[in-house]
Design a protein around this motif. Structure first.
Motif, mmCIF file in Angstrom:
data_model
loop_
_atom_site.group_PDB
_atom_site.id
_atom_site.type_symbol
_atom_site.label_atom_id
_atom_site.label_comp_id
_atom_site.label_asym_id
_atom_site.label_seq_id
_atom_site.Cartn_x
_atom_site.Cartn_y
_atom_site.Cartn_z
ATOM 1 N N SER A 639 60.549 -114.002 11.473
ATOM 2 C CA SER A 639 59.613 -113.500 12.473
ATOM 3 C C SER A 639 58.520 -112.729 11.754
ATOM 4 C CB SER A 639 60.328 -112.591 13.480
ATOM 5 O OG SER A 639 59.423 -112.124 14.460
ATOM 6 N N ASP A 640 57.355 -113.345 11.624
ATOM 7 C CA ASP A 640 56.234 -112.712 10.933
ATOM 8 C C ASP A 640 55.445 -111.856 11.910
ATOM 9 O OD1 ASP A 640 56.921 -113.992 8.601
ATOM 10 O OD2 ASP A 640 55.510 -115.649 8.874
ATOM 11 N N PHE A 641 55.339 -110.571 11.605
ATOM 12 C CA PHE A 641 54.619 -109.643 12.473
ATOM 13 C C PHE A 641 53.127 -109.684 12.110
ATOM 14 C CE2 PHE A 641 58.122 -106.602 14.067
ATOM 15 C CZ PHE A 641 59.087 -107.599 14.001
ATOM 16 N N THR A 642 52.552 -110.855 12.276
ATOM 17 C CA THR A 642 51.176 -111.070 11.812
ATOM 18 C C THR A 642 50.143 -110.326 12.643
ATOM 19 O OG1 THR A 642 51.142 -113.109 13.118
ATOM 20 C CG2 THR A 642 51.673 -113.314 10.780
ATOM 21 N N GLU A 643 50.524 -109.860 13.824
ATOM 22 C CA GLU A 643 49.571 -109.112 14.655
ATOM 23 C C GLU A 643 49.353 -107.700 14.137
ATOM 24 O OE1 GLU A 643 53.560 -107.956 15.776
ATOM 25 O OE2 GLU A 643 52.632 -109.939 15.639
ATOM 26 N N GLY A 644 50.163 -107.278 13.157
ATOM 27 C CA GLY A 644 50.004 -105.938 12.602
ATOM 28 C C GLY A 644 50.255 -104.866 13.646
ATOM 29 N N VAL A 645 49.349 -103.905 13.716
ATOM 30 C CA VAL A 645 49.527 -102.790 14.657
ATOM 31 C C VAL A 645 49.048 -103.139 16.062
ATOM 32 C CG1 VAL A 645 49.291 -101.103 12.810
ATOM 33 C CG2 VAL A 645 47.267 -101.758 14.131
ATOM 34 N N TYR A 646 48.560 -104.362 16.251
ATOM 35 C CA TYR A 646 47.920 -104.701 17.522
ATOM 36 C C TYR A 646 48.932 -105.275 18.511
ATOM 37 C CZ TYR A 646 43.589 -103.633 15.215
ATOM 38 O OH TYR A 646 42.580 -102.965 14.549
ATOM 39 N N ILE A 647 49.706 -104.361 19.103
ATOM 40 C CA ILE A 647 50.595 -104.703 20.203
ATOM 41 C C ILE A 647 50.159 -103.907 21.426
ATOM 42 C CG2 ILE A 647 52.489 -105.165 18.602
ATOM 43 C CD1 ILE A 647 53.810 -102.567 19.596
ATOM 44 N N ASP A 648 50.568 -104.395 22.591
ATOM 45 C CA ASP A 648 50.279 -103.743 23.871
ATOM 46 C C ASP A 648 48.798 -103.383 23.997
ATOM 47 O OD1 ASP A 648 50.530 -101.230 25.966
ATOM 48 O OD2 ASP A 648 52.000 -102.803 26.310
ATOM 49 N N TYR A 649 48.475 -102.144 24.364
ATOM 50 C CA TYR A 649 47.084 -101.824 24.686
ATOM 51 C C TYR A 649 46.166 -101.964 23.489
ATOM 52 C CZ TYR A 649 47.674 -97.075 22.727
ATOM 53 O OH TYR A 649 47.907 -96.000 21.896
ATOM 54 N N ARG A 650 46.683 -101.786 22.283
ATOM 55 C CA ARG A 650 45.862 -101.991 21.093
ATOM 56 C C ARG A 650 45.367 -103.431 21.020
ATOM 57 N NH1 ARG A 650 49.736 -98.354 19.914
ATOM 58 N NH2 ARG A 650 49.282 -96.613 18.484
ATOM 59 N N ALA A 651 46.262 -104.372 21.348
ATOM 60 C CA ALA A 651 45.886 -105.786 21.337
ATOM 61 C C ALA A 651 44.919 -106.107 22.474
ATOM 62 C CB ALA A 651 47.138 -106.654 21.445
ATOM 63 N N PHE A 652 45.192 -105.582 23.658
ATOM 64 C CA PHE A 652 44.303 -105.847 24.790
ATOM 65 C C PHE A 652 42.900 -105.306 24.519
ATOM 66 C CE2 PHE A 652 48.214 -105.750 27.770
ATOM 67 C CZ PHE A 652 48.542 -107.036 27.372
ATOM 68 N N ASP A 653 42.817 -104.126 23.917
ATOM 69 C CA ASP A 653 41.512 -103.564 23.579
ATOM 70 C C ASP A 653 40.802 -104.410 22.530
ATOM 71 O OD1 ASP A 653 41.937 -101.504 25.353
ATOM 72 O OD2 ASP A 653 42.497 -100.033 23.832
ATOM 73 N N ALA A 654 41.563 -104.839 21.522
ATOM 74 C CA ALA A 654 40.964 -105.598 20.421
ATOM 75 C C ALA A 654 40.443 -106.951 20.885
ATOM 76 C CB ALA A 654 41.982 -105.774 19.297
ATOM 77 N N HIS A 655 41.150 -107.568 21.824
ATOM 78 C CA HIS A 655 40.791 -108.916 22.276
ATOM 79 C C HIS A 655 40.080 -108.911 23.621
ATOM 80 C CE1 HIS A 655 43.019 -110.566 18.922
ATOM 81 N NE2 HIS A 655 44.102 -109.900 19.286
ATOM 82 N N ASN A 656 39.704 -107.726 24.083
ATOM 83 C CA ASN A 656 38.952 -107.585 25.334
ATOM 84 C C ASN A 656 39.673 -108.239 26.510
ATOM 85 O OD1 ASN A 656 36.777 -106.595 26.822
ATOM 86 N ND2 ASN A 656 35.626 -108.506 26.613
ATOM 87 N N VAL A 657 40.979 -107.987 26.595
ATOM 88 C CA VAL A 657 41.793 -108.490 27.702
ATOM 89 C C VAL A 657 41.973 -107.371 28.722
ATOM 90 C CG1 VAL A 657 44.081 -109.333 28.357
ATOM 91 C CG2 VAL A 657 43.004 -110.149 26.247
#
Length: 801
Positions: A639-657
């Protein structure tokens, strides 16, 4: 250099049989993680008993000096318990050591009677109340102690919640490391102030249940546990962060996890145990395996493992004394293992003659006659109730549907409203479908059989359909003295005020006539989760159909979800007849009482979401599904954690979701305004690039020094007294748009104001510098945000370092 996956897999094979690392005693703790490789870090640090551990270590050293080789060894592994304890360390009677009882779980004492069922971890996270977290923990600690437990196996900060469908996410408080760490720190302090050790778990990267343990597939192939492949920066800024809080708070024990970490078993991973935990974080306590998570003998000891549970004789035991006699393991390592264990025993005051006999309140069989030890304290009743109240999160309230306004007729629908008809809800008994018994084995077999495909799970497996859901399933669950179910509490309210309650708890509601006649229709559904299996999805057709059926006719449909994790609602949330929605989480024994008080306005909602709720599964991307074993690594799942620190709201903010409900969101029966943001550097604060302090519990001591101060004024602009959670987010240069770095919960009367202040530490403002292997405080401008949620931040300013 980049290690190929093939080499990593080969290394994992060797590590699994204990043939790597033991001969390499070069200390390369400065080396970093990269996918698939965990560098060796040897030798295991010998604890010195720094800080407030000094006295305990002095006593422990004197104690261990009197032990024989066999007695030292016997401290390091469990024996088969003959009582209700999850694990036992045998006594050394000639020196007055009575032994140790280790016992589950995170929301109360498991496998016994006359104890309380507190709100679960996810419920505590939703409260955003640090004082309540401490009070709950202290009350639990007192119950553990009265039952003769020395080590309470919790709290949970791993899984952190990377996987939205993770089966054990409910045991932790949040998938934000700051919120999880703050609550873990308070929990450690609360339980240990009662004299019971905490076992902060599961260290580290334990983010899915599928392939959590080695096993055999349907074709009799050996399949390894999942390898969580995490880079160094992500490890520090996300998954290690809350463990550092727990170590800083003084946890006496850390439990290592089932999974492999960069292809090395976590309980025999020298980089993780020797490097990160015992060197970088300065951990003074001892490391225990999760149950049956030991897969090597000599290698595990050299890698930093101190205690094996529940029965370590297969790898250690009597024969392991040979490893010390022949020099495979230096006796100094054994001395350190024994000293760490005994020092923790002394530090918590468990050497006191008044400490209860190990496992005295843990009968092996509750159905047989046994001495009743009532561990409950009447003084904790308010903590149980308030804990249940504050974890409810109101996210929709159209036309002021809530609080209820003296309803004459309430119609109640849904399988989650009544109490379970057959069993007291201790978690496992809530499992309905194939997993009532042997659930983990059954799930693993199914999972392995379909390891290369996405499994089309029946939607029934997503719910606990035989009654209200107050606690998740697995080793984190326990049974309280009673269960207040929503339907029972509503009937009691009806008896009190002379109203009428009718109900239809079938999976397919049939009493359509109730829909139009009722003042309000309450629909109760749930989202089930369990240790040993990940959730099949984030919503189910059965439950959604109940809501849609009721809302099609009832103009005032109020939905309550007892959810053990994220639950999607877009299938019906915009229906004009769905007027209110409460995420009720897992409240424990006072579930119905607390909910009814909220519904009727006797209590005011104050919870906030400790996760984001997306609109669709696709919004979560790779945070939705667990990793499967696929060729060519089918027997060594990765299981490669390729998203790094971008989970939950960090990911939504980064990807404008845009989520349906953002992290930190929650409504009240009143309203609040924010003003007067103030930001300042603390006078005399040292703002050099790297910390220079000595390593103490939690890392270099100046990481915890305050660098800046932020304050704001909150005003209650509504008509009732309520509590608001003010949240501080900081944009660290080069990192996510914003990250939670402070929160305070304040209760304010109508028309009044309260000032909230946030202390910002060096650690809060730093990023992990992989090259320097230190936390780096950058020079530049930091964006500062204060508000009511991660996307409602009316106060914006800057901090210049």
């Amino acid at each position: 250099m980049v290690l190929t996956r093939q080499v990593a897999v080969a290394a994992a094979i060797l590590a699994s049989v204990g043939l790597t690392g033991a001969q390499n005693t070069t200390n390369i703790s400065s080396d970093t993680f990269f996918y698939g490789q965990s560098p060796p870090v040897y030798p295991a640090p010998i604890a010195k008993g720094t800080g407030d551990w000094a006295q305990a270590y002095a006593k422990a050293a004197a104690f261990v000096a009197k032990l024989t080789l066999e007695e030292k060894n016997n401290l390091t592994y469990g024996i088969t318990p003959e009582n209700g304890c999850s694990g036992i360390i045998p006594p050394i009677e000639r020196l007055g050591f009575a032994g140790m009882c280790l016992q589950d779980a995170g929301n109360g004492v498991r496998n016994t009677d006359f104890v309380s069922s507190f709100a679960s971890g996810i419920h505590v996270g939703a409260s955003w109340n640090k004082t309540l977290a401490y009070d709950r923990a202290n009350a639990m600690g007192n119950e553990f102690k009265k039952k003769g437990v020395h080590i309470a196996l919790g709290p949970v900060v791993g899984p952190l919640g990377r996987l939205a469908t993770g089966g054990r996410d409910w045991e932790g408080t949040s998938n934000d490391p700051y919120l999880a760490g703050a609550m873990a720190g308070e929990t450690v302090k609360g339980i240990q102030d009662a004299g019971v050790m905490t076992s902060l778990k599961h260290f580290v990267g334990n983010e899915q249940e599928l392939y959590r343990n080695p096993g055999v597939d349907s074709e009799n192939h050996y399949v390894e546990s999942i390898s969580s492949n995490i880079d160094d920066k992500t490890m520090h800024e996300l998954y290690l962060w809350p463990f550092a809080d727990g170590v800083h708070a003084g946890t006496a024990n850390i439990m290592c996890s089932y999974n492999r970490l960069n292809n090395s078993h976590s309980c025999a991973n020298s980089k993780v145990l020797n490097g990160l935990l015992k060197t970088e974080l300065g951990f003074q306590g001892f490391v225990v395996t999760d149950w049956f998570a030991q897969h090597s003998g000599t290698a595990a000891a050299l890698a930093g493992l101190d205690m094996a549970m529940p029965d370590g004789q297969s790898f250690w035991g009597a024969n392991f004394t040979e490893a010390y006699l022949n020099g495979s393991v230096p006796e100094s390592r054994l001395d350190d293992m024994a000293t760490r264990i005994i020092a923790a025993w002394y530090k918590l005051g468990q050497d006191s003659p008044s400490y209860p006999t190990p496992g005295i309140g843990m009968p092996a069989n509750l159905s047989e006659p046994h001495t009743i030890i009532d561990a409950r304290d009447p003084a904790s009743r308010s903590t149980l109730y308030e804990g249940a109240i504050e974890g409810h999160v109101l996210v929709k309230n159209e036309n002021k549907a809530l609080p209820l306004k003296s309803p004459k007729l309430l119609a109640v629908f849904g399988y989650d409203a009544p109490a379970p008809p057959q069993y007291m809800p201790n978690g496992n008994s809530l499992l309905t479908n194939p997993f009532t018994t042997g659930y983990e084995s059954a799930f693993n077999q199914l999972s392995l059989a379909f390891s290369s495909t996405e499994i089309d799970w029946p939607s029934q497996l997503q719910i606990a359909s035989n009654g209200t859901y107050s606690v998740g399933s697995g080793s984190g669950a326990n049974s309280g003295p009673y269960l207040s179910a929503p339907l029972d509490a509503l009937q009691q309210r009806a008896m009190k005020d002379g109203s009428v309650v009718y109900w239809d708890s079938a999976l397919q509601p049939g009493l359509a006539g109730l829909y139009e006649a009722a003042d309000a229709c309450l629909v109760f559904i749930n989202a089930f989760a369990s240790e040993g299996m990940d959730r099949p999805g984030l919503h189910d057709d059965y439950s959604d159909n109940i809501v849609q059926t009721v809302a099609s006719t009832c103009s005032n449909t109020i939905v309550v979800i007892h959810n053990a994790g994220v639950r999607l609602v877009d299938q019906w949330i915009d229906h004009p007849n769905v007027t209110a929605l409460i995420f009720a989480h897992l409240p424990g024994q006072d579930s119905g009482n607390s909910l009814v008080d909220l519904l009727y306005g006797d209590a005011v909602p104050s919870g906030k979401l400790p996760y984001s709720v997306p609109k669709n599964e696709s919004d979560f991307a790779n945070m939705l599904r667990h990793s499967y074993a696929v060729p060519p690594y089918a027997y060594f799942p990765q299981s490669d954690f390729t998203e790094g620190v971008y989970i939950d709201y960090r990911a939504f903010d980064a990807h404008n979701v845009t989520p349906r409900y953002e992290f930190g969101f929650g409504l009240s029966y009143t309203t609040f305004s924010y003003s007067k943001l103030a930001i300042s550097i603390v006078k005399g604060a040292r703002t050099g690039t790297y910390p220079t302090g000595a390593i103490q519990e939690g890392g270099q001591v100046d990481l915890w020094s305050n660098i800046a101060s932020v304050s704001a004024v909150i005003k209650n602009t509504g008509s009732v007294t309520g509590a608001e959670v003010a949240q501080l987010y900081i944009g660290i240069p080069g990192g996510p748009v914003r990250q939670l770095r402070g929160f305070e919960k304040v209760r304010i009367k109508p028309g009044q104001e309260a000032t909230v202040s946030f202390d910002v530490t060096r650690r809060d403002l730093s990023e992990w510098d992989v090259g320097a292997q230190k936390w780096k405080l950058q020079s530049g401008v930091y964006n500062i945000y204060v508000g009511a949620s991660s996307r409602n931040l009316p106060l914006v300013g800057t901090l210049r370092i």
